[in-house]
Design a protein around this motif. Structure first.
Motif, short mmCIF file in Angstrom:
data_model
loop_
_atom_site.label_atom_id
_atom_site.label_comp_id
_atom_site.label_asym_id
_atom_site.label_seq_id
_atom_site.Cartn_x
_atom_site.Cartn_y
_atom_site.Cartn_z
N LEU A 1 0.86 -1.17 0.00
CA LEU A 1 0.00 0.00 0.00
C LEU A 1 0.90 1.23 0.00
O LEU A 1 1.82 1.32 0.81
CB LEU A 1 -0.89 0.00 1.26
N ILE A 2 0.66 2.14 -0.92
CA ILE A 2 1.43 3.39 -0.96
C ILE A 2 0.53 4.50 -0.45
O ILE A 2 -0.51 4.78 -1.04
CB ILE A 2 1.90 3.72 -2.40
N ILE A 3 0.91 5.09 0.66
CA ILE A 3 0.20 6.25 1.20
C ILE A 3 1.14 7.43 1.00
O ILE A 3 2.27 7.42 1.50
CB ILE A 3 -0.13 6.07 2.69
N ALA A 4 0.68 8.43 0.26
CA ALA A 4 1.57 9.55 -0.07
C ALA A 4 0.79 10.85 -0.20
O ALA A 4 -0.41 10.85 -0.48
CB ALA A 4 2.32 9.25 -1.37
N SER A 5 1.49 11.94 -0.04
CA SER A 5 0.91 13.27 -0.20
C SER A 5 0.95 13.68 -1.68
O SER A 5 1.52 12.98 -2.52
CB SER A 5 1.68 14.28 0.65
N ASP A 6 0.36 14.85 -1.96
CA ASP A 6 0.33 15.36 -3.33
C ASP A 6 1.71 15.51 -3.94
O ASP A 6 1.85 15.50 -5.15
CB ASP A 6 -0.37 16.72 -3.38
N GLY A 7 2.73 15.66 -3.10
CA GLY A 7 4.08 15.82 -3.62
C GLY A 7 4.52 14.67 -4.50
O GLY A 7 5.29 14.84 -5.44
N LEU A 8 4.00 13.47 -4.22
CA LEU A 8 4.28 12.32 -5.09
C LEU A 8 3.29 12.30 -6.25
O LEU A 8 3.68 12.23 -7.42
CB LEU A 8 4.18 11.01 -4.32
N TRP A 9 2.00 12.39 -5.94
CA TRP A 9 0.97 12.18 -6.96
C TRP A 9 0.90 13.30 -7.99
O TRP A 9 0.34 13.11 -9.07
CB TRP A 9 -0.40 11.96 -6.30
N ASP A 10 1.48 14.46 -7.69
CA ASP A 10 1.53 15.54 -8.68
C ASP A 10 2.49 15.24 -9.82
O ASP A 10 2.38 15.81 -10.91
CB ASP A 10 1.94 16.87 -8.03
N GLY B 1 10.66 17.46 -9.96
CA GLY B 1 10.22 18.85 -9.86
C GLY B 1 9.02 19.09 -8.99
O GLY B 1 8.39 20.16 -9.09
N SER B 2 8.66 18.16 -8.13
CA SER B 2 7.51 18.38 -7.26
C SER B 2 7.73 19.64 -6.43
O SER B 2 8.81 19.85 -5.88
CB SER B 2 7.30 17.19 -6.32
N SER B 3 6.70 20.48 -6.37
CA SER B 3 6.81 21.72 -5.59
C SER B 3 5.96 21.65 -4.33
O SER B 3 5.80 22.62 -3.63
CB SER B 3 6.38 22.91 -6.44
N ASP B 4 5.42 20.46 -4.04
CA ASP B 4 4.56 20.29 -2.89
C ASP B 4 5.31 19.49 -1.83
O ASP B 4 6.40 18.97 -2.08
CB ASP B 4 3.29 19.53 -3.32
N ASN B 5 4.73 19.38 -0.65
CA ASN B 5 5.31 18.53 0.39
C ASN B 5 5.31 17.08 -0.10
O ASN B 5 4.34 16.64 -0.71
CB ASN B 5 4.49 18.62 1.68
N VAL B 6 6.40 16.38 0.17
CA VAL B 6 6.50 14.99 -0.26
C VAL B 6 6.58 14.11 0.98
O VAL B 6 7.56 14.17 1.72
CB VAL B 6 7.75 14.76 -1.15
N THR B 7 5.55 13.33 1.20
CA THR B 7 5.51 12.39 2.32
C THR B 7 5.03 11.06 1.77
O THR B 7 4.01 11.00 1.09
CB THR B 7 4.55 12.86 3.43
N ILE B 8 5.77 9.99 2.07
CA ILE B 8 5.41 8.66 1.57
C ILE B 8 5.66 7.65 2.67
O ILE B 8 6.72 7.64 3.30
CB ILE B 8 6.24 8.29 0.32
N VAL B 9 4.67 6.79 2.89
CA VAL B 9 4.85 5.68 3.84
C VAL B 9 4.38 4.40 3.20
O VAL B 9 3.62 4.41 2.26
CB VAL B 9 4.08 5.90 5.18
#
Length: 155
Positions: free
Chosen positions: A102-111, A147-155
């Motif tokens: 399971l990949i739980i991530a913030s917009d920093g990854l999905w953007d 080039g993500s410009s958002d917070n990047v959090t992944i667990v």
């Protein structure tokens, strides 16, 4: 309220990717950077940021709003409800034995990485014997390189 639509070219994203163009994946993503459509509430608030922002809540239905907005011509400055709500859309799913990960991530990854790309990358890294922590770190680093410009959090 009203919704505006803006178009942006992520030049900053391209600039952040410039030092990593020796990575074929980064180069491929850089060649795909295009105009992005952004919808904003009252011309200001990005729809994905509606959890906080008290200026867009607690209106008295039918009363003139006492807040500064760049009102469009002809707007009566009266709202019948809050413009945004803090209730996130949630889904639940049981984790089954056949689920690989399971990949739980913030917009920093999905953007910058599609869900399909993230799954393929994670699956490949796990097959190489990497730990969940190492996979998360590599995906986070790749997000920044892309080039993500958002917070990047992944667990």
């Amino acid at each position: 309220g009203w919704i505006t639509e803006e178009r942006e070219l992520y030049m900053g994203r391209l600039h952040r990717m410039a030092n990593h163009l020796n990575n074929p994946l980064v180069l491929s993503h850089a060649q795909q950077v295009d105009w992005v459509v952004i919808h904003r509430i009252c011309g200001e608030l990005s729809v994905s940021r509606s959890i906080g922002d008290p200026d867009y809540k607690n209106f008295k239905p039918g009363e003139k709003v006492k807040a500064y907005f760049s009102w469009p011509d002809g707007h009566n400055q009266i709202y019948m409800a809050d413009l945004v709500i803090p209730d996130p859309e949630c889904r639940s799913r049981d984790i089954m034995p056949e689920d690989e990960f399971l990949i739980i991530a913030s917009d920093g990854l999905w953007d910058v990485i599609s869900t399909a790309e993230a799954v393929v990358m994670a699956r490949n890294m796990f097959s190489e014997g990497k730990t969940p922590s190492e996979v998360s770190e590599e995906l986070a680093n790749l997000s920044i390189q892309l080039g993500s410009s958002d917070n990047v959090t992944i667990v």
